[in-house]
Design a protein around this motif. Structure first.
Motif, PDB file in Angstrom:
ATOM      1  N   LYS A   1      -5.544  -3.406  -3.113  1.00  0.00           N
ATOM      2  CA  LYS A   1      -5.295  -3.947  -4.455  1.00  0.00           C
ATOM      3  C   LYS A   1      -5.932  -3.071  -5.529  1.00  0.00           C
ATOM      4  N   HIS A   2      -7.132  -2.569  -5.264  1.00  0.00           N
ATOM      5  CA  HIS A   2      -7.840  -1.704  -6.215  1.00  0.00           C
ATOM      6  C   HIS A   2      -7.033  -0.445  -6.515  1.00  0.00           C
ATOM      7  N   VAL A   3      -6.550   0.212  -5.471  1.00  0.00           N
ATOM      8  CA  VAL A   3      -5.778   1.449  -5.663  1.00  0.00           C
ATOM      9  C   VAL A   3      -4.431   1.147  -6.313  1.00  0.00           C
ATOM     10  N   LYS A   4      -3.833   0.014  -5.979  1.00  0.00           N
ATOM     11  CA  LYS A   4      -2.567  -0.367  -6.617  1.00  0.00           C
ATOM     12  C   LYS A   4      -2.773  -0.560  -8.120  1.00  0.00           C
ATOM     13  N   ASN A   5      -3.897  -1.159  -8.516  1.00  0.00           N
ATOM     14  CA  ASN A   5      -4.201  -1.339  -9.943  1.00  0.00           C
ATOM     15  C   ASN A   5      -4.465  -0.005 -10.632  1.00  0.00           C
ATOM     16  N   LEU A   6      -5.145   0.915  -9.942  1.00  0.00           N
ATOM     17  CA  LEU A   6      -5.448   2.222 -10.531  1.00  0.00           C
ATOM     18  C   LEU A   6      -4.212   3.100 -10.699  1.00  0.00           C
ATOM     19  N   THR A   7      -3.353   3.104  -9.677  1.00  0.00           N
ATOM     20  CA  THR A   7      -2.218   4.031  -9.658  1.00  0.00           C
ATOM     21  C   THR A   7      -0.906   3.403 -10.107  1.00  0.00           C
ATOM     22  N   GLU A   8      -0.876   2.072 -10.169  1.00  0.00           N
ATOM     23  CA  GLU A   8       0.347   1.326 -10.462  1.00  0.00           C
ATOM     24  C   GLU A   8       1.452   1.631  -9.452  1.00  0.00           C
ATOM     25  N   LYS A   9       1.041   1.929  -8.211  1.00  0.00           N
ATOM     26  CA  LYS A   9       1.986   2.186  -7.120  1.00  0.00           C
ATOM     27  C   LYS A   9       1.573   1.372  -5.910  1.00  0.00           C
ATOM     28  N   SER A  10       2.553   1.021  -5.098  1.00  0.00           N
ATOM     29  CA  SER A  10       2.243   0.355  -3.834  1.00  0.00           C
ATOM     30  C   SER A  10       2.533   1.335  -2.698  1.00  0.00           C
ATOM     31  N   PHE A  11       1.976   1.050  -1.553  1.00  0.00           N
ATOM     32  CA  PHE A  11       2.109   1.942  -0.416  1.00  0.00           C
ATOM     33  C   PHE A  11       2.813   1.238   0.729  1.00  0.00           C
ATOM     34  N   LYS A  12       3.693   1.971   1.414  1.00  0.00           N
ATOM     35  CA  LYS A  12       4.420   1.401   2.547  1.00  0.00           C
ATOM     36  C   LYS A  12       3.513   1.259   3.761  1.00  0.00           C
ATOM     37  N   ASN A  13       2.671   2.260   4.023  1.00  0.00           N
ATOM     38  CA  ASN A  13       1.839   2.290   5.213  1.00  0.00           C
ATOM     39  C   ASN A  13       0.403   2.636   4.871  1.00  0.00           C
ATOM     40  N   ALA A  14      -0.516   2.136   5.695  1.00  0.00           N
ATOM     41  CA  ALA A  14      -1.924   2.510   5.598  1.00  0.00           C
ATOM     42  C   ALA A  14      -2.422   2.806   7.008  1.00  0.00           C
ATOM     43  N   LYS A  15      -2.897   4.013   7.237  1.00  0.00           N
ATOM     44  CA  LYS A  15      -3.475   4.387   8.528  1.00  0.00           C
ATOM     45  C   LYS A  15      -4.973   4.139   8.440  1.00  0.00           C
ATOM     46  N   VAL A  16      -5.492   3.348   9.361  1.00  0.00           N
ATOM     47  CA  VAL A  16      -6.894   2.945   9.326  1.00  0.00           C
ATOM     48  C   VAL A  16      -7.554   3.191  10.671  1.00  0.00           C
ATOM     49  N   ASP A  17      -8.897   3.119  10.719  1.00  0.00           N
ATOM     50  CA  ASP A  17      -9.563   3.230  12.011  1.00  0.00           C
ATOM     51  C   ASP A  17      -9.605   1.851  12.670  1.00  0.00           C
ATOM     52  N   ARG A  18     -10.092   1.802  13.912  1.00  0.00           N
ATOM     53  CA  ARG A  18     -10.024   0.557  14.689  1.00  0.00           C
ATOM     54  C   ARG A  18     -10.913  -0.555  14.132  1.00  0.00           C
ATOM     55  N   GLY A  19     -11.845  -0.240  13.245  1.00  0.00           N
ATOM     56  CA  GLY A  19     -12.672  -1.272  12.627  1.00  0.00           C
ATOM     57  C   GLY A  19     -11.866  -2.213  11.753  1.00  0.00           C
ATOM     58  N   TYR A  20     -10.664  -1.819  11.352  1.00  0.00           N
ATOM     59  CA  TYR A  20      -9.809  -2.633  10.482  1.00  0.00           C
ATOM     60  C   TYR A  20      -8.791  -3.454  11.263  1.00  0.00           C
TER      61      TYR A  20
ATOM     62  N   GLY B   1      -6.769  -6.302  13.212  1.00  0.00           N
ATOM     63  CA  GLY B   1      -6.712  -7.743  12.983  1.00  0.00           C
ATOM     64  C   GLY B   1      -5.532  -8.162  12.131  1.00  0.00           C
ATOM     65  N   LYS B   2      -5.118  -7.325  11.212  1.00  0.00           N
ATOM     66  CA  LYS B   2      -3.960  -7.647  10.368  1.00  0.00           C
ATOM     67  C   LYS B   2      -2.931  -6.543  10.506  1.00  0.00           C
ATOM     68  N   ASN B   3      -1.660  -6.925  10.530  1.00  0.00           N
ATOM     69  CA  ASN B   3      -0.565  -5.963  10.632  1.00  0.00           C
ATOM     70  C   ASN B   3       0.017  -5.595   9.284  1.00  0.00           C
ATOM     71  N   LYS B   4      -0.228  -6.452   8.281  1.00  0.00           N
ATOM     72  CA  LYS B   4       0.349  -6.220   6.965  1.00  0.00           C
ATOM     73  C   LYS B   4      -0.527  -6.885   5.910  1.00  0.00           C
ATOM     74  N   ILE B   5      -0.756  -6.178   4.808  1.00  0.00           N
ATOM     75  CA  ILE B   5      -1.471  -6.735   3.661  1.00  0.00           C
ATOM     76  C   ILE B   5      -0.606  -6.454   2.441  1.00  0.00           C
ATOM     77  N   ILE B   6      -0.287  -7.513   1.724  1.00  0.00           N
ATOM     78  CA  ILE B   6       0.670  -7.466   0.623  1.00  0.00           C
ATOM     79  C   ILE B   6       1.962  -6.880   1.216  1.00  0.00           C
ATOM     80  N   GLU B   7       2.456  -5.747   0.724  1.00  0.00           N
ATOM     81  CA  GLU B   7       3.649  -5.147   1.336  1.00  0.00           C
ATOM     82  C   GLU B   7       3.315  -3.895   2.139  1.00  0.00           C
ATOM     83  N   THR B   8       2.032  -3.641   2.379  1.00  0.00           N
ATOM     84  CA  THR B   8       1.587  -2.444   3.086  1.00  0.00           C
ATOM     85  C   THR B   8       1.424  -2.739   4.574  1.00  0.00           C
ATOM     86  N   VAL B   9       2.104  -1.960   5.414  1.00  0.00           N
ATOM     87  CA  VAL B   9       2.000  -2.083   6.866  1.00  0.00           C
ATOM     88  C   VAL B   9       0.733  -1.357   7.315  1.00  0.00           C
TER      89      VAL B   9
END
Length: 82
Positions: A40-59, A61-69
């Protein structure tokens, strides 16, 4: 909702191939709870949304947040070790 607490500060960095878009610091919170606010922070800064987010295994638990996979790497097989 029970929130797991991690040890110490957690840093979350959002980056693309061209550089860092955002960075946030959290005090004693489990990593997976920081991802939504970072997106949400980056979406507010850039006014863009992202299709995908690559994360490490600490994240995991969730498959999708807002519209980001959320893409979490699978576990490594012990047979592939050294």
């Amino acid at each position: 909702m029970d929130i797991k607490v991690g040890f110490g500060n957690k840093g979350t960095f959002v980056k693309t191939g061209t550089g860092v878009l955002g960075a946030m610091s959290y005090l004693k919170i489990y990593e997976r709870y920081t991802l939504g606010s970072a997106i949400k922070h980056v979406k507010n800064l850039t006014e863009k949304s992202f299709k995908n987010a690559k994360v490490d295994r600490g994240y995991r638990g969730k498959n999708k947040i807002i519209e980001t996979v959320i893409i979490v790497p699978s576990t490594t097989k012990k047979s592939l070790g050294y």
